[in-house]
Design a protein around this motif. Sequence first.
Motif, mmCIF file in Angstrom:
data_model
loop_
_atom_site.group_PDB
_atom_site.id
_atom_site.type_symbol
_atom_site.label_atom_id
_atom_site.label_comp_id
_atom_site.label_asym_id
_atom_site.label_seq_id
_atom_site.Cartn_x
_atom_site.Cartn_y
_atom_site.Cartn_z
ATOM 1 N N TRP A 73 39.043 39.242 28.115
ATOM 2 C CA TRP A 73 38.425 38.979 29.670
ATOM 3 C C TRP A 73 38.364 40.018 30.554
ATOM 4 C CZ3 TRP A 73 41.763 39.758 33.923
ATOM 5 C CH2 TRP A 73 42.803 39.624 33.902
ATOM 6 N N GLY A 74 39.557 41.349 30.318
ATOM 7 C CA GLY A 74 39.199 42.010 31.406
ATOM 8 C C GLY A 74 37.912 42.879 31.829
ATOM 9 N N ALA A 75 37.304 43.180 30.306
ATOM 10 C CA ALA A 75 36.090 43.588 30.393
ATOM 11 C C ALA A 75 34.747 43.256 30.411
ATOM 12 C CB ALA A 75 36.049 44.493 28.335
ATOM 13 N N LYS A 76 34.959 42.104 30.391
ATOM 14 C CA LYS A 76 34.122 41.069 30.757
ATOM 15 C C LYS A 76 33.860 40.813 32.644
ATOM 16 C CE LYS A 76 34.480 38.462 26.555
ATOM 17 N NZ LYS A 76 33.115 38.291 26.305
ATOM 18 N N LEU A 77 35.354 40.945 33.730
ATOM 19 C CA LEU A 77 35.329 40.810 34.714
ATOM 20 C C LEU A 77 35.031 41.999 35.258
ATOM 21 C CD1 LEU A 77 36.362 39.516 36.919
ATOM 22 C CD2 LEU A 77 38.496 40.099 36.242
ATOM 23 N N VAL A 78 35.290 43.779 34.510
ATOM 24 C CA VAL A 78 35.450 44.282 34.859
ATOM 25 C C VAL A 78 33.321 44.808 34.913
ATOM 26 C CG1 VAL A 78 34.944 47.508 34.588
ATOM 27 C CG2 VAL A 78 36.852 45.779 35.003
ATOM 28 N N GLU A 79 32.934 44.481 33.807
ATOM 29 C CA GLU A 79 31.151 43.787 33.717
ATOM 30 C C GLU A 79 30.872 43.158 35.663
ATOM 31 O OE1 GLU A 79 27.650 43.066 30.867
ATOM 32 O OE2 GLU A 79 29.886 42.946 30.184
ATOM 33 N N ALA A 80 31.447 42.170 35.370
ATOM 34 C CA ALA A 80 30.673 42.000 36.499
ATOM 35 C C ALA A 80 31.010 42.706 38.231
ATOM 36 C CB ALA A 80 31.507 40.117 36.482
ATOM 37 N N LEU A 81 31.863 43.052 38.466
ATOM 38 C CA LEU A 81 32.345 43.903 39.360
ATOM 39 C C LEU A 81 31.659 44.600 39.455
ATOM 40 C CD1 LEU A 81 36.240 43.089 39.102
ATOM 41 C CD2 LEU A 81 34.190 41.957 40.856
ATOM 42 N N ARG A 82 31.230 45.615 38.321
ATOM 43 C CA ARG A 82 30.365 46.691 39.078
ATOM 44 C C ARG A 82 28.976 46.650 39.423
ATOM 45 N NH1 ARG A 82 31.735 49.418 33.061
ATOM 46 N NH2 ARG A 82 34.085 50.783 33.505
ATOM 47 N N ARG A 83 28.922 45.393 39.413
ATOM 48 C CA ARG A 83 27.829 44.857 40.259
ATOM 49 C C ARG A 83 27.862 45.975 41.761
ATOM 50 N NH1 ARG A 83 25.022 39.857 36.783
ATOM 51 N NH2 ARG A 83 23.403 39.927 39.614
ATOM 52 N N PRO A 84 26.524 46.359 42.015
ATOM 53 C CA PRO A 84 27.026 46.269 43.802
ATOM 54 C C PRO A 84 26.227 45.175 44.682
ATOM 55 C CG PRO A 84 25.352 47.575 42.567
ATOM 56 C CD PRO A 84 25.577 47.474 41.324
ATOM 57 N N GLU A 85 26.158 44.497 44.264
ATOM 58 C CA GLU A 85 25.681 42.936 44.629
ATOM 59 C C GLU A 85 26.985 42.392 45.051
ATOM 60 O OE1 GLU A 85 23.776 42.234 41.040
ATOM 61 O OE2 GLU A 85 24.212 43.826 41.919
ATOM 62 N N ILE A 86 27.822 42.093 43.999
ATOM 63 C CA ILE A 86 29.105 41.376 43.533
ATOM 64 C C ILE A 86 30.630 42.002 44.548
ATOM 65 C CG2 ILE A 86 29.869 40.499 42.257
ATOM 66 C CD1 ILE A 86 27.191 39.331 41.884
ATOM 67 N N GLY A 87 30.888 40.963 45.448
ATOM 68 C CA GLY A 87 31.623 41.632 46.141
ATOM 69 C C GLY A 87 33.111 40.588 45.819
ATOM 70 N N LEU A 88 32.942 39.278 45.429
ATOM 71 C CA LEU A 88 33.828 37.927 44.895
ATOM 72 C C LEU A 88 33.601 37.342 43.531
ATOM 73 C CD1 LEU A 88 37.233 37.574 46.050
ATOM 74 C CD2 LEU A 88 36.201 35.238 47.044
ATOM 75 N N VAL A 89 34.914 37.365 42.588
ATOM 76 C CA VAL A 89 34.455 36.768 41.353
ATOM 77 C C VAL A 89 35.476 35.815 41.762
ATOM 78 C CG1 VAL A 89 34.215 36.574 39.413
ATOM 79 C CG2 VAL A 89 32.895 38.380 40.779
#
Length: 295
Positions: A73-89
């Motif tokens: 799950w960590g890799a899935k989370l980091v992939e989402a957080l790498r998107r610059p427009e995303i600030g909180l997940v």
Amino acid sequence: MLSIIICSANPDLLSEVSRNIDETVGIPYEIVAIDNRVNPKGICEVYNRGAANSKYDYLCFVHEDVKFATSNWGAKLVEALRRPEIGLVGIAGAAHKPKIMSGWGAEGLRERFVKINLVQHFKREQREPIHQYFNTEGESLARVVVVDGVFLASRKSVILEIPFDEAYLRGFHGYDIDISLAIGEKYQVAVLLDIRLEHFSEGSLDAEWVASSWKVHEKWAHKLPKTVVPITKRERINCEKRTYRHIIRILKENGAYGLAWKVLHRGELMQLNKLTYLKMYYSYAKGYLGSFRRT
């Protein structure tokens, strides 16, 4: 790569979740566990301290009474957080936040507005766990307005720029809506539906929750309601009405029924539909007078 920040009050739970994280996270990580048993601080202060002490660029704030049920799950989370427009997940959230005082969930709008992948266990009731999975659009990452505080993730740079408001919120409630709205001013907030989490307590809608929630809604009144998907006037009315009925029950249970009028007045029912507003006012007045008859 990922710093996992935990406000801890139970060493046994911390040990269990630490073992579970090690077995499932799938990427380099550290756990920044802050023992909050002696001279406890509010969760906003604890989370800010954890963020300041973390060594990685990606942060995950999570309760200790949880279990991750997704491998890597960590890799899935980091992939989402790498998107610059995303600030909180998060792993649970809603695409509409009504103006009226509420939790993160959009009452009366579950089908299209709530995004969640969570197995809820019940500590205070004899009930079987419920797997709550709402994802009508079949998305991996769904944009929302607010997320639940059981799991919050962000880049360290974002949290240092927009920290938890420890000066305003000194307890353990309201921080999730507050940080969602604060970060949402500049970045997108989203639910990652590819991670399934098990949560072993229901949370507590107690007097502290009422006080903190009221403070949060006073702070953000000028920005609410807020939505990130199309919503009809009828849906907004239904959400305000259903939310008010839910909040009235919570206020009664906590001896705070006198706040019910202020809650109704701070919502937008009066502007949306005067007849519905008057019905809710009648419901409030009936309950208020009834409380005098019982005393």
